[in-house]
Design a protein around this motif. Structure first.
Motif, PDB file in Angstrom:
ATOM      1  N   LEU A  11       7.741  47.137  45.067  1.00 29.39           N
ATOM      2  CA  LEU A  11       7.060  48.298  44.500  1.00 29.39           C
ATOM      3  C   LEU A  11       5.578  48.044  44.256  1.00 29.39           C
ATOM      4  O   LEU A  11       4.890  48.910  43.729  1.00 29.39           O
ATOM      5  CB  LEU A  11       7.750  48.724  43.206  1.00 29.39           C
ATOM      6  CG  LEU A  11       9.139  49.349  43.373  1.00 29.39           C
ATOM      7  CD1 LEU A  11       9.731  49.679  42.010  1.00 29.39           C
ATOM      8  CD2 LEU A  11       9.083  50.596  44.241  1.00 29.39           C
ATOM      9  N   ALA A  12       5.102  46.861  44.605  1.00 30.14           N
ATOM     10  CA  ALA A  12       3.681  46.560  44.481  1.00 30.14           C
ATOM     11  C   ALA A  12       3.301  45.581  45.578  1.00 30.14           C
ATOM     12  O   ALA A  12       4.113  44.716  45.958  1.00 30.14           O
ATOM     13  CB  ALA A  12       3.356  45.974  43.109  1.00 30.14           C
ATOM     14  N   VAL A  13       2.098  45.705  46.083  1.00 31.74           N
ATOM     15  CA  VAL A  13       1.608  44.787  47.106  1.00 31.74           C
ATOM     16  C   VAL A  13       1.532  43.376  46.518  1.00 31.74           C
ATOM     17  O   VAL A  13       0.937  43.169  45.460  1.00 31.74           O
ATOM     18  CB  VAL A  13       0.217  45.223  47.613  1.00 31.74           C
ATOM     19  CG1 VAL A  13      -0.323  44.198  48.603  1.00 31.74           C
ATOM     20  CG2 VAL A  13       0.295  46.607  48.247  1.00 31.74           C
ATOM     21  N   GLY A  14       2.190  42.442  47.185  1.00 33.50           N
ATOM     22  CA  GLY A  14       2.178  41.072  46.707  1.00 33.50           C
ATOM     23  C   GLY A  14       3.332  40.702  45.804  1.00 33.50           C
ATOM     24  O   GLY A  14       3.482  39.531  45.442  1.00 33.50           O
ATOM     25  N   ALA A  15       4.154  41.682  45.444  1.00 35.30           N
ATOM     26  CA  ALA A  15       5.321  41.389  44.602  1.00 35.30           C
ATOM     27  C   ALA A  15       6.429  40.791  45.457  1.00 35.30           C
ATOM     28  O   ALA A  15       6.516  41.064  46.662  1.00 35.30           O
ATOM     29  CB  ALA A  15       5.809  42.661  43.923  1.00 35.30           C
ATOM     30  N   LEU A 136       7.027  45.703  36.392  1.00 30.88           N
ATOM     31  CA  LEU A 136       7.321  44.303  36.674  1.00 30.88           C
ATOM     32  C   LEU A 136       6.784  43.894  38.044  1.00 30.88           C
ATOM     33  O   LEU A 136       6.249  42.788  38.210  1.00 30.88           O
ATOM     34  CB  LEU A 136       8.831  44.045  36.606  1.00 30.88           C
ATOM     35  CG  LEU A 136       9.463  44.031  35.216  1.00 30.88           C
ATOM     36  CD1 LEU A 136      10.960  43.780  35.314  1.00 30.88           C
ATOM     37  CD2 LEU A 136       8.810  42.975  34.321  1.00 30.88           C
ATOM     38  N   ALA A 137       6.907  44.771  39.038  1.00 29.78           N
ATOM     39  CA  ALA A 137       6.395  44.457  40.373  1.00 29.78           C
ATOM     40  C   ALA A 137       4.884  44.237  40.333  1.00 29.78           C
ATOM     41  O   ALA A 137       4.361  43.289  40.942  1.00 29.78           O
ATOM     42  CB  ALA A 137       6.751  45.572  41.347  1.00 29.78           C
ATOM     43  N   LYS A 142       0.423  40.271  40.210  1.00 33.82           N
ATOM     44  CA  LYS A 142      -0.781  39.777  39.537  1.00 33.82           C
ATOM     45  C   LYS A 142      -0.641  38.311  39.147  1.00 33.82           C
ATOM     46  O   LYS A 142      -1.600  37.523  39.261  1.00 33.82           O
ATOM     47  CB  LYS A 142      -1.056  40.625  38.294  1.00 33.82           C
ATOM     48  CG  LYS A 142      -2.294  40.203  37.521  1.00 33.82           C
ATOM     49  CD  LYS A 142      -2.527  41.121  36.321  1.00 33.82           C
ATOM     50  CE  LYS A 142      -3.774  40.695  35.555  1.00 33.82           C
ATOM     51  NZ  LYS A 142      -4.027  41.588  34.390  1.00 33.82           N
ATOM     52  N   ALA A 143       0.559  37.926  38.686  1.00 29.89           N
ATOM     53  CA  ALA A 143       0.773  36.567  38.184  1.00 29.89           C
ATOM     54  C   ALA A 143       1.192  35.592  39.277  1.00 29.89           C
ATOM     55  O   ALA A 143       1.305  34.388  39.022  1.00 29.89           O
ATOM     56  CB  ALA A 143       1.823  36.588  37.079  1.00 29.89           C
ATOM     57  N   GLY A 144       1.473  36.107  40.475  1.00 31.57           N
ATOM     58  CA  GLY A 144       1.910  35.229  41.551  1.00 31.57           C
ATOM     59  C   GLY A 144       3.338  34.749  41.397  1.00 31.57           C
ATOM     60  O   GLY A 144       3.697  33.667  41.885  1.00 31.57           O
TER      61      GLY A 144
END
Length: 355
Positions: A11-15, A136-137, A142-144
């Motif tokens: 649900l998010a780029v990079g998640a 959360l995604a 953001k946190a990697g």
């Protein structure tokens, strides 16, 4: 309307990619601790190896003026502790509180790599899970964080019970659902002040005797039977795990064991432990008895491919009982892999069971 093909996309780029199947890890007891209580937090390294799940509680039982201290305490405890095979969960504050957003932001960005599951209280519908899912995604990206943090809903309002099927299927993150009997009782206007368990007034009475003189026996009933059964069905239908929640009378270990066993027999995989005395109760109740495991393995061996029917010790076994035995044996295998004492007990019982 979102396409079903998108259900398992981040649900998010990079998640991290969502899980396609909830991993079954032993979770017979979810042991609560107050991370803002320094004495309690200091015991975490010793308690962790004795439980399947350790949960840092930020919600109920944490006073409003201690919320931030509890959150900071959980971050500190998670960073300083090696939990080994024990899962680390947390229960954040309810989504309508002023603390929930900071709970999620802080925990995911600070200790997201250690958190297995986030328990969300007072979930009333799929919309609550959708909110947490997207947030959360974003925070994981953001946190990697490299693996998705799963979500566990607490069923503690009448609206939540009415929407339990939608809650169970709201997101690939859904790990399971727990019954929250105290808040649910208040939401339903039930006339009990107990935290779980039965009530002496909730009973059935046998019919009058012919002489109309002998006392009529009464049998106390389970206030939570319907709700647990409905929750179990919703979880089973969506491939997630059902749990009984808290039993508040710490001293009444007999009633606690009875309530836990009722939930276990109905399909729950674990329960909350609020005090160390409840840890062993949950471990004992939510582990199949060695004799039951030995019998299940005997049936499985006799049934071969699971089709047809056979007679074993005068009892008819068919494909339905074969499936029932697979449930017991599979659970025993998962628990034995974590619990050496249980593994030895299962092996001894199997040796003592005639072929």
């Amino acid at each position: 309307m979102r396409s079903p093909k998108d259900f398992f996309r981040p649900l998010a780029v990079g998640a991290p990619a969502p899980v396609r199947e909830v991993p079954f890890r032993p979770s017979r007891m979810i042991h609560f601790f107050d991370p803002g209580n320094e004495k309690m937090a200091a015991k975490v390294p010793a308690i962790a190896p004795t439980v399947d799940v350790l949960l840092g509680n930020l919600e109920d039982a944490v006073a409003a003026d201690r919320k931030e201290a509890a959150r900071a305490g959980l971050v500190r405890t998670a960073k300083e502790t090696d939990f080994g095979d024990t899962q680390l969960w947390t229960r954040v504050n309810s989504l309508d509180s002023p603390w929930a957003l900071d709970d999620l932001i802080t925990l995911v960005t600070e200790i997201g790599d250690k958190l297995d599951v986030i328990m969300v209280p007072k979930v009333e519908g799929a919309q609550d899970i959708h909110y947490v899912d997207r947030l959360l995604a974003q925070l994981e990206a953001k946190a990697g964080v490299t693996r998705p943090i799963l979500v566990h809903a607490i069923l503690e309002t009448a609206t939540g019970v009415a929407n339990v099927e939608q809650i169970a299927g709201a997101s690939p993150r859904m790990q399971g659902i727990s019954l929250g009997p105290a808040d649910l009782a208040a939401s339903r206007r039930m006339k009990t002040t107990r935290v779980g368990g039965g009530h002496p007034g909730y009973l059935v009475r046998e019919d009058p005797h012919a002489d109309e003189v002998a006392p009529r026996a009464t049998f106390q009933q389970d206030l939570w039977h319907y709700t647990i059964a409905r929750m179990v069905d919703a979880c089973a239908a969506h491939g997630i795990l059902p749990y009984y929640g808290p039993f508040g009378d710490i001293k009444d270990t007999t009633a606690c064991e009875d309530q836990f066993r009722n939930a276990f027999l109905l399909g729950c995989v674990g329960a909350w432990s609020l005090h160390p005395v409840q840890i062993d109760i949950a471990k004992r109740v939510f582990s199949p008895a060695p004799a039951d495991v030995a019998w299940a393995r005997k049936v499985i061996a006799a049934m071969g491919d699971g089709t047809g029917a056979v007679m074993i010790d005068g009892k008819m076994q068919d494909d339905a009982t074969y499936k029932q035995c697979q449930v017991v044996a599979s659970l025993a295998d998962a628990l034995a892999a974590r619990d050496p004492e249980l593994r030895d007990a299962y092996a001894a019982a199997e040796k003592e069971t005639p072929a």
